[in-house]
Design a protein around this motif. Structure first.
Motif, PDB file in Angstrom:
ATOM      1  N   LEU A 179      -5.241  -9.612 -13.964  1.00 45.57           N
ATOM      2  CA  LEU A 179      -6.370  -8.812 -14.158  1.00 45.57           C
ATOM      3  C   LEU A 179      -6.883  -8.775 -15.592  1.00 45.57           C
ATOM      4  N   PRO A 180      -7.617  -9.910 -15.975  1.00 42.90           N
ATOM      5  CA  PRO A 180      -8.136 -10.420 -17.374  1.00 42.90           C
ATOM      6  C   PRO A 180      -8.863  -9.347 -18.151  1.00 42.90           C
ATOM      7  N   SER A 181      -9.678  -8.435 -17.076  1.00 41.06           N
ATOM      8  CA  SER A 181     -10.504  -7.468 -17.871  1.00 41.06           C
ATOM      9  C   SER A 181      -9.699  -6.444 -18.281  1.00 41.06           C
ATOM     10  N   CYS A 182      -8.760  -5.963 -17.726  1.00 35.45           N
ATOM     11  CA  CYS A 182      -7.761  -5.165 -18.019  1.00 35.45           C
ATOM     12  C   CYS A 182      -6.529  -5.611 -19.131  1.00 35.45           C
ATOM     13  N   ASN A 183      -6.498  -6.845 -19.355  1.00 39.71           N
ATOM     14  CA  ASN A 183      -5.434  -7.329 -20.222  1.00 39.71           C
ATOM     15  C   ASN A 183      -4.055  -7.258 -19.434  1.00 39.71           C
ATOM     16  N   GLY A 184      -4.090  -6.997 -18.100  1.00 43.90           N
ATOM     17  CA  GLY A 184      -2.837  -6.786 -17.522  1.00 43.90           C
ATOM     18  C   GLY A 184      -2.754  -7.495 -16.276  1.00 43.90           C
ATOM     19  N   ILE A 185      -1.960  -6.997 -15.534  1.00 45.08           N
ATOM     20  CA  ILE A 185      -1.590  -7.673 -14.038  1.00 45.08           C
ATOM     21  C   ILE A 185      -1.435  -6.737 -13.094  1.00 45.08           C
ATOM     22  N   MET A 186      -1.463  -7.064 -12.030  1.00 44.00           N
ATOM     23  CA  MET A 186      -1.402  -5.962 -10.596  1.00 44.00           C
ATOM     24  C   MET A 186      -0.216  -6.567  -9.847  1.00 44.00           C
ATOM     25  N   THR A 187       0.285  -5.891  -8.827  1.00 44.34           N
ATOM     26  CA  THR A 187       1.023  -6.635  -7.797  1.00 44.34           C
ATOM     27  C   THR A 187       0.709  -5.771  -6.715  1.00 44.34           C
ATOM     28  N   VAL A 188       0.841  -6.473  -5.431  1.00 40.08           N
ATOM     29  CA  VAL A 188       0.852  -5.856  -4.098  1.00 40.08           C
ATOM     30  C   VAL A 188       1.852  -6.154  -3.242  1.00 40.08           C
ATOM     31  N   GLY A 189       2.364  -5.120  -2.445  1.00 36.38           N
ATOM     32  CA  GLY A 189       3.186  -5.499  -1.367  1.00 36.38           C
ATOM     33  C   GLY A 189       2.901  -5.942  -0.117  1.00 36.38           C
ATOM     34  N   ARG A 190       3.620  -6.443   0.811  1.00 39.36           N
ATOM     35  CA  ARG A 190       3.256  -6.895   1.834  1.00 39.36           C
ATOM     36  C   ARG A 190       2.696  -5.797   2.980  1.00 39.36           C
ATOM     37  N   ASP A 191       3.429  -4.820   2.871  1.00 39.52           N
ATOM     38  CA  ASP A 191       3.305  -3.410   3.520  1.00 39.52           C
ATOM     39  C   ASP A 191       1.845  -2.910   3.266  1.00 39.52           C
ATOM     40  N   TYR A 192       1.100  -3.293   2.228  1.00 37.99           N
ATOM     41  CA  TYR A 192      -0.224  -2.633   1.972  1.00 37.99           C
ATOM     42  C   TYR A 192      -1.349  -3.454   2.272  1.00 37.99           C
ATOM     43  N   SER A 193      -2.048  -3.002   3.271  1.00 41.54           N
ATOM     44  CA  SER A 193      -2.916  -3.961   4.019  1.00 41.54           C
ATOM     45  C   SER A 193      -4.388  -3.782   3.292  1.00 41.54           C
ATOM     46  N   GLY A 194      -4.685  -3.096   2.446  1.00 44.11           N
ATOM     47  CA  GLY A 194      -5.979  -2.942   1.780  1.00 44.11           C
ATOM     48  C   GLY A 194      -6.430  -3.703   0.720  1.00 44.11           C
ATOM     49  N   ASP A 195      -7.452  -3.457   0.063  1.00 46.62           N
ATOM     50  CA  ASP A 195      -8.190  -4.284  -0.988  1.00 46.62           C
ATOM     51  C   ASP A 195      -7.364  -4.180  -2.207  1.00 46.62           C
ATOM     52  N   THR A 196      -7.535  -4.913  -3.164  1.00 47.39           N
ATOM     53  CA  THR A 196      -6.817  -4.924  -4.469  1.00 47.39           C
ATOM     54  C   THR A 196      -7.844  -5.434  -5.432  1.00 47.39           C
ATOM     55  N   PRO A 197      -7.637  -4.905  -6.779  1.00 43.68           N
ATOM     56  CA  PRO A 197      -8.365  -5.290  -7.865  1.00 43.68           C
ATOM     57  C   PRO A 197      -8.533  -6.754  -8.183  1.00 43.68           C
ATOM     58  N   SER A 198      -7.565  -7.839  -7.640  1.00 43.90           N
ATOM     59  CA  SER A 198      -7.739  -9.183  -7.657  1.00 43.90           C
ATOM     60  C   SER A 198      -8.832  -9.782  -6.858  1.00 43.90           C
ATOM     61  N   GLY A 199      -9.618  -8.947  -5.903  1.00 48.03           N
ATOM     62  CA  GLY A 199     -10.441  -9.193  -5.119  1.00 48.03           C
ATOM     63  C   GLY A 199      -9.804  -9.742  -3.708  1.00 48.03           C
ATOM     64  N   MET A 200      -8.723  -9.731  -3.498  1.00 44.83           N
ATOM     65  CA  MET A 200      -8.054 -10.457  -2.395  1.00 44.83           C
ATOM     66  C   MET A 200      -7.031  -9.381  -1.902  1.00 44.83           C
ATOM     67  N   LYS A 201      -7.063  -9.383  -0.550  1.00 44.78           N
ATOM     68  CA  LYS A 201      -5.791  -8.592   0.236  1.00 44.78           C
ATOM     69  C   LYS A 201      -4.322  -9.232   0.117  1.00 44.78           C
ATOM     70  N   PHE A 202      -3.102  -8.772   0.540  1.00 44.27           N
ATOM     71  CA  PHE A 202      -2.009  -9.253   0.457  1.00 44.27           C
ATOM     72  C   PHE A 202      -1.999 -10.698   1.128  1.00 44.27           C
ATOM     73  N   THR A 203      -2.586 -10.515   2.445  1.00 47.13           N
ATOM     74  CA  THR A 203      -2.626 -11.414   3.245  1.00 47.13           C
ATOM     75  C   THR A 203      -3.166 -12.889   2.714  1.00 47.13           C
ATOM     76  N   THR A 204      -4.589 -12.578   2.052  1.00 46.20           N
ATOM     77  CA  THR A 204      -5.068 -13.623   1.406  1.00 46.20           C
ATOM     78  C   THR A 204      -4.437 -14.242   0.522  1.00 46.20           C
ATOM     79  N   LEU A 205      -3.883 -13.509  -0.531  1.00 46.13           N
ATOM     80  CA  LEU A 205      -3.035 -13.985  -1.744  1.00 46.13           C
ATOM     81  C   LEU A 205      -1.716 -14.927  -1.102  1.00 46.13           C
ATOM     82  N   ALA A 206      -1.319 -14.386   0.100  1.00 44.01           N
ATOM     83  CA  ALA A 206      -0.196 -15.177   0.626  1.00 44.01           C
ATOM     84  C   ALA A 206      -0.639 -16.426   1.126  1.00 44.01           C
ATOM     85  N   GLY A 207      -1.675 -16.353   1.743  1.00 42.22           N
ATOM     86  CA  GLY A 207      -2.233 -17.369   2.333  1.00 42.22           C
ATOM     87  C   GLY A 207      -2.491 -18.657   1.322  1.00 42.22           C
ATOM     88  N   VAL A 208      -3.194 -17.989   0.272  1.00 43.33           N
ATOM     89  CA  VAL A 208      -3.447 -19.071  -0.878  1.00 43.33           C
ATOM     90  C   VAL A 208      -2.377 -19.652  -1.769  1.00 43.33           C
TER      91      VAL A 208
END
Ligand code: SF4
Ligand code: ZN
Length: 419
Positions: free
Chosen positions: A295-324
């Motif tokens: 997350l470049p604007s926060c100079n940090g990172i995020m992480t998301v687990g498979r069991d969370y289906s909502g949106d994240t600050p990366s702009g992608m949900k877990f399923t999208t991230l896993a797909g890419v």
């Protein structure tokens, strides 16, 4: 007397050819797990006299009692007895469930441990598939593939919520014990890591290298498990990898590992770092428990687990991230990892370590809360978990930045993440 099973008596076709097959929306008849219901897997060693070989017990509703579109909780409990069997082999047998269920035509299995997901297609239902067939397959294949260590296999499938919850609570305590077996070990302690190429059928260039301080990204295999797996099956998917010369101690690059992955990925991946997600991170496959993103604007990172289906600050949900990310490539700025790895000492240490973490789903943060605080304290920050934003604070970088500033989050004053 060793039992030889050549035929697998189920109504559906069965074999590695069906492993990569998907069960998509229109083909779906019913499902278990995947965030909709609880789906948990546990393998435990049993006494010879305690179980009956080949017995499959269904406790609760079966597929025949389900209407199209329905969901059920599912607990897959496997007991194995064998003169040569050891508790150390439990996680290895448990990890086979994933590809073995996928071998059934028309059935799809995703995930592992307490975040599994089974999707049953209409075609499989038409052929007469029932839950019992999962037990039949596991019994037959465990005998076939692990002759040396397996004498008896009994499978119980639970579909009542209370039973599944009970199994899940037990399974979690077992997972914890397994995870902690590598707790006191460091990567410097050993001269050998282990590869895992179990996931190459889905992600052909993907090679996990498992070190004491970097468990497999599925969360199901740690260094000890890979070592035991190699002992059971010396030509199998877990091979010893000599570390060799340390090329980059901070980001975790090793000459022996680079040589190994080049071969094991058939040239697709030349090198990767154990402790960095910014620079040449390890490859990621679709089974990862979590995916971290910068997350470049926060100079940090995020992480998301498979069991969370909502949106994240990366702009992608877990399923999208896993797909890419999940195809087996090394994707700078992203990396798949296990839940346990978050509080292991080497977690993205080359990028600043756990103190870079600015956002996590609340459920994951709560699950790891005490361990995050212990690790944060070791790194010089008290009550670190409370400085990490979650979806109740915001789901964009913009929304969480004021919270981080107010909390005095350490990532904001760390050296730039990129550059
Ligand atoms: Fe092995 Fe990695 Fe797949 Fe886990 S994610 S089964 S460690 S290749
Ligand atoms: Zn995988």
């Amino acid at each position: 007397l060793k039992i030889n099973i050549t035929e697998i008596d189920i109504p559906c076709a069965f074999g590695p050819a069906f492993e990569g097959e998907r069960v998509r929306g229109g083909d779906l008849y019913c499902q278990m797990g995947g965030g909709k219901t609880q789906c948990t897997e546990l393998v435990k060693m049993a006494e010879m006299s305690e179980i009956e070989d080949g017995k499959v017990i269904i406790v609760g509703k079966d597929i025949g009692d389900m209407k199209e579109g329905e969901t059920l909780p599912l607990g897959i409990f496997i007991q194995i007895a064998g003169r040569e069997f050891q508790t150390d082999f439990e996680p290895i047998m448990e990890r086979q469930i994933h590809h073995l269920i996928n071998y059934i035509q028309g059935i799809m299995h995703i995930g592992q441990r307490d975040i599994s997901w089974v999707r049953v297609s209409k075609a499989a239902i038409e052929k007469g598939f029932t839950l019992k067939d999962i037990g039949v397959v596991l019994h037959a294949k465990f005998h076939q593939d692990f002759k040396k260590i397996v004498d008896k296999v009994q499978v119980t499938l639970y579909t009542n919520k209370e039973d599944v919850d009970k199994l899940t609570a037990w399974a979690r305590s077992e997972y914890k014990v397994r995870d902690e077996r590598v707790d006191k070990m460091t990567d410097e302690d050993v001269d050998t890591f282990y590869s895992c190429t179990l996931c190459q059928s889905f992600a052909p260039s993907h090679v996990c290298t498992v070190s004491p301080e970097r468990t497999g990204l599925c969360g199901a295999y740690n260094w000890m498990d890979c070592k035991a797996s190699f002992e059971i099956n010396p030509t199998g998917p877990n091979q010893p990898v000599l570390k060799g010369k340390v090329l980059d101690p901070k980001r975790g690059r090793f000459e022996g590992v680079d040589e190994f992955i080049k071969k094991a990925s058939k040239g697709a991946v030349e090198t990767y770092n154990f402790y960095s997600m910014v620079h040449a991170p390890m490859t990621t496959c679709g089974c990862c428990e979590c995916i971290a993103a910068m997350l470049p604007s926060c100079n940090g990172i995020m992480t998301v687990g498979r069991d969370y289906s909502g949106d994240t600050p990366s702009g992608m949900k877990f399923t999208t991230l896993a797909g890419v990310m999940g195809g087996g490539a090394s994707s700078p700025g992203f990396v798949g990892h296990s839940k346990f790895n978050v509080t292991q000492k080497k977690f993205i240490l080359g990028d600043g370590g756990l103190l870079r973490m600015v956002w996590m789903p609340k459920m994951l943060k709560d699950e790891l809360y005490d361990k995050i605080n212990i690790r944060g304290k070791e790194m010089g920050v008290e009550n670190f978990a409370d400085m990490i934003a979650d979806e109740t604070v915001g789901i964009t970088e913009e929304d969480i930045l004021p919270f981080l500033q107010e909390k005095g989050h350490p990532a904001l004053t760390m050296e730039p993440l990129i550059g």
